[in-house]
Every structure is written in C-alpha cells, then in structure tokens.
Design an enzyme around this catalytic site. Structure first.
Site, PDB file in Angstrom:
ATOM      1  N   LYS A 247     -11.711  10.365  -8.204  1.00 27.78           N
ATOM      2  CA  LYS A 247     -10.940  11.937  -7.139  1.00 27.78           C
ATOM      3  C   LYS A 247     -11.714  13.087  -7.581  1.00 27.78           C
ATOM      4  CE  LYS A 247      -7.011  10.111  -4.520  1.00 27.78           C
ATOM      5  NZ  LYS A 247      -7.938   9.980  -3.266  1.00 27.78           N
ATOM      6  N   ASP A 317     -11.468   3.650  -4.376  1.00 32.12           N
ATOM      7  CA  ASP A 317     -10.268   4.808  -4.268  1.00 32.12           C
ATOM      8  C   ASP A 317      -9.398   4.188  -2.750  1.00 32.12           C
ATOM      9  OD1 ASP A 317      -8.316   7.134  -4.232  1.00 32.12           O
ATOM     10  OD2 ASP A 317     -10.030   8.502  -3.613  1.00 32.12           O
ATOM     11  N   GLU A 319      -7.569   2.217  -2.716  1.00 29.91           N
ATOM     12  CA  GLU A 319      -6.510   0.684  -3.278  1.00 29.91           C
ATOM     13  C   GLU A 319      -5.456   0.166  -2.852  1.00 29.91           C
ATOM     14  OE1 GLU A 319      -6.392   3.987  -3.630  1.00 29.91           O
ATOM     15  OE2 GLU A 319      -4.376   4.029  -3.846  1.00 29.91           O
ATOM     16  N   ARG A 321      -4.044  -0.277   0.209  1.00 33.22           N
ATOM     17  CA  ARG A 321      -4.574  -0.763   1.482  1.00 33.22           C
ATOM     18  C   ARG A 321      -4.622  -2.525   0.112  1.00 33.22           C
ATOM     19  NH1 ARG A 321      -9.592   1.498   4.439  1.00 33.22           N
ATOM     20  NH2 ARG A 321      -8.589   2.902   3.450  1.00 33.22           N
TER      21      ARG A 321
END
Ligand code: BES
Ligand code: MN
Ligand code: ZN
Length: 469
Positions: A247, A317, A319, A321
């Site tokens: 990010k 990113d 992650e 789920r």
C-alpha cells in the site's frame, strides 16, 4: 486506557451536588429539583435555548458559602438517538471535574448511560491529555438499565483499545493473550497447529511477517441450555501493509486497525456473561500480520484454504478474505452453528459506498438480515443491507485454481460485493451474514460518542442482537 470514569446510581439528587445536570425539552420545564432563583422561561429566552439534544444552559447556584453549577440539558424529542447526543454533550462539557450528578431523563436510560460513558473514552500513550470527569452519578435511574449501558460502553472501549494499540505492540500472539483474558474457555492455534490442520489462508497471509499468525477461539455457554449456537468470525489483521502488493503510505498508516473486526469479537464474547446472553456463542479471530519480505506470499501464488479449496492470490492486499475463508470453512465443518456472522474491515470500496457512519451488511438469509438491521437501529451501530449480486461471482474465476482472490480485469467492479461473494463460497449453507466495517471502523472526528481512531463499531449491534432478540 479504557473509560476511566466511574458510574453509580442514587435514588435522589443529593441536595449539595456541586455539579448537577437536569433535563429539559421545548415543551417540558426542568423538574423543580433545584431552586434556580431565576424564572426558567426568562433564562431559556435569554440563551435562545430550544431544548435540542446537545444544548446545555449553565446556571450558577449557591452551595453553602460557595458556588455550584446546574447544567440544564436539552433532550430533544426524547428518542434514544437524542438522549445519546445529550449524554455525550454533558460528559464532554464536564471534562476534568470530580463528579457530575445527572438527573436522568425519561426514556431509554440504557442508551443515555452508555453514551455518557463512551464520550469519556480516550486513548493516549504518554502524557495524559485533559482527564474525563472522574465520576458520573445517575440520579433517579433504574440501576439495571445503567449497568447494562455501562457494560456495553466498556465492551466498546475494549474493542477501541485493542484496535488503537500500535502494531509494534499488537501482533497475533498478543491478540491471543488479550482474548485469553476474557474469562472464557480459549483455544489458540499457533503456526504449527495451523499447518497440521490445513489453514492455508491464515498461514499464507502471515508468512511474510516475523510475528507468526494465530487462530483464536473463544466459547461462551449460557447457564440455561441454549436454543441457538451463533459463530462470530472477526478479521484480525494486526497490520495490513498490503504485503508485496504494497500500500502507499497514506493508505497504510491507518491499517493498525485492520483487526477491528477481531477486536469486536473479543469484546462481545467478553461481555456476554455480564449481560446474561441466552445464546451459545463461539468467537473465532483469524489473526495475521500482512507484511512484505523474502518469505511473503507473491501475487500469483496458489494457496489451499481450510477444507481443501485452492485460491490464486492475485493481490496480496486482498488478504482479509483469505484469513476469513479459513475460519468460515472451519466453523461450517466443525462447529455446527445455527448462524454465522463475520465482521471485517474488508474493503475500501465499502466506505466509498456507505461512508463513515453506516456499516455494510450482506446476508444469505432475509430474517437474519432483518434482525441485524433492527438491532443496528436500536443500538446506534447503523447497518445498511447490500446485495449479493450472483452474476458478479464469475469475476472470481481463476484459470489455475478453484477461485481467484480478486476480480480479474475488473469487469464488474463493486469491490465490496465481490469480496462478500468470495466469503460466501466458504460460509456453507447455513444462514450467514457479513459486516464490512472498513468505513465505520475508524473515526476522523472527536465528537459525540466517537473519538479519533478506532470506534468499536459492531460491539453495540452484536450485543443488542445476541442479548435482546
Ligand atoms: N484492510 C483493507 C481494507 C481497508 C481499506 C480497511 C481502508 C480500512 C480502510 C483490505 O485488506 C484491503 O486492502 N482491501 C483492498 C482489496 C483490493 C486489493 C481488492 C481494497 O479495498 O483496496
Ligand atoms: Mn489489504
Ligand atoms: Zn486488510
């Protein structure tokens, strides 16, 4: 540093209260508990007071040789929402004082007490800021109602504390230790146990971090045999850097609160006994730190989720789920629940859709959705039901695995819906709901019952649902 203010109940307003709050509304004079020595109508006209919630008119009164203060507080239409606003305004007004005696208003005293205490919450590391009022005394209130409000407020404060704690302190093992402090049976899977039982999602997300992942289970069993068994699943990403799909700094610096859902599950489980919840509840917190490193998972890796299905990780990113899928599949296979609800700061798209004050709700069952929306309205953790649009599930097809973790090519968009559809694949056939709290998990304002940073959103709605319906 939770809520440092003490709460107590007295039958009547003590004659010598130095700081006293008394309710009024547009068509209701303040009760004549104190002699203000000025005509009330003239006083309100002078201050142009209308009786709105949040309005406070301060009047000095004689107390022995000294001066006391009476705070006339508006209660608006007397609704729970108005009483919450009035209560928070009072607590904020008396910061730094020793004691405020509040003549409680007509109506929902639980909501009033809860909001009064929540507005006293602060989180500061280092020199303390201005202290909250040391004691709130609720005069003329039903003790049970005040204590219920207090229990809920302290549970929200615990969730805020956990989420506000910096990630230099808070890793998955630390979160498991906090869960173990709730006075409930606890089971913790460390990385070896996770590997032995095939939790490939939690392991994959956690493998880039120096702090290994954990799956945490808390169990609450009521004294009377329960008719229902509810499983709550919380996202416990103790820091979300994005992993190798890194990010940018501005997006990353808020991601210590990416375990807010897990914090809510810990706080809710901890409060159930105090509130006498009649249902059996199992909490699962899927905890991992999502970091980039030489051992991190790569975009294009294929992982095997709990239960055996394979997932192509196209974006590290996405992650949340992956860790939730393991916990949902485990709940379905091993815990035999009647209902499963997960709560997660899952997608930035959710806050684009609903903003900072309303959480997103997805559900495979209309009755469950209705119950949660109603509990949200009652408790002031408002939820809006979002659609699970079946066609969009096509977007999660992978050419090398059973599923992809993001929509390839962004044909459909709707990032919050596709994330929910991914989770649905693992929730089984039981009634399931998913709360996406990415927008509401943090506050940018210090106002009303909110303080900057973690909000504890989800504690109030889940406690309302589990204890009152
Ligand atoms: N933890 C974030 C979601 C989030 C974003 C929470 C902002 C709070 C504030 C989540 O893990 C994430 O990174 N989601 C991605 C998914 C995308 C890669 C498909 C997102 O929303 O951008
Ligand atoms: Mn992420
Ligand atoms: Zn995340």
């Amino acid at each position: 540093m939770p809520i440092e203010t003490a709460a107590s109940v007295v039958a009547e307003v003590p004659a010598d209260a130095a700081l006293l709050a008394v309710p009024y509304s547009a068509d209701l004079d303040p009760p004549a508990v104190v002699d203000l020595r000025v005509p009330v109508a003239g006083l309100f006209a002078h201050y142009e007071a209308k009786g709105e919630a949040g309005e406070i008119v301060e009047v000095p009164v004689a107390r022995g040789d000294g001066v006391g203060r009476v705070l006339l507080y508006g209660v608006g239409d007397g609704s729970p929402r108005a009483l919450r606003k009035a209560a928070a305004a009072l607590t904020r007004r008396v910061r730094g004082q020793d004691e405020l005696v509040v003549l409680t208003p007509e109506g929902d005293v639980t909501a009033f007490a809860e909001a009064a205490l929540l507005a006293a919450y602060s989180f500061k590391i280092g020199a303390p800021g201005r202290q909250p009022v040391a004691a709130l005394t609720f005069a003329g209130a039903d003790e049970g109602q005040v204590r219920r409000g207090e229990s809920v407020a302290r549970a929200v404060a615990l969730a805020r504390d956990l989420a506000n704690t910096p990630s230099s302190v808070k890793n998955p093992a630390w979160l498991a230790d906090r869960a173990a402090e709730q006075g409930l049976p606890v089971r913790v899977w460390d990385e070896e146990a996770l590997r032995a039982e095939g939790f490939g999602g939690i392991l994959g997300v956690g493998q880039g971090s120096a702090s290994p992942p954990r799956l945490i289970q808390l169990s609450y069993t009521p004294a009377e045999p329960a008719a229902r068994h509810v499983v709550l699943v919380g996202k416990g990403i103790t820091f979300d850097s994005g992993g190798l799909s890194l990010k940018p700094t501005d997006n990353m610096k808020t991601q210590k609160t990416d375990m807010a859902g897990g914090a809510v599950v810990i706080a809710v489980l901890g409060a159930l006994a105090r509130l006498g919840a009649p249902v059996r509840v199992t909490g699962l917190i899927a905890a991992a730190e999502n970091m980039p490193s030489g051992t991190a998972q790569r975009p294009s890796d294929v992982i095997r989720q709990y239960g055996g299905r394979t997932v192509e990780v196209l974006n590290t990113d996405a992650e949340g789920r992956l860790v939730l899928a393991d916990a949902l599949a485990y709940a379905d296979a091993e815990l035999d629940p009647d209902v499963v609800v997960d709560i997660a700061t899952l997608t930035g798209a959710m806050s684009v859709a609903l903003g900072r004050n309303v959480g997103g709700l997805y559900a495979t069952d209309d009755e469950l959705a209705g119950q949660l929306v109603a509990a949200g309205r009652e408790s002031d953790d408002r939820l809006w039901r979002m659609p699970l649009i079946d066609d969009y599930a096509d977007g999660l097809r992978s050419s090398v695995a059973d599923l992809a973790n993001i929509e390839v090519g962004s044909t459909y968009g709707a990032g919050s819906i596709t994330a929910a559809l991914f989770l649905r694949e693992f929730a089984g056939k039981r009634p399931w709901a998913h709360l996406d709290i990415a927008g509401v998990g943090r506050s940018t304002v210090d106002e009303g019952v909110l303080t900057k940073g973690a909000t504890g959103f989800g504690v109030r709605v889940l406690l309302e649902w589990l204890t009152r319906s």
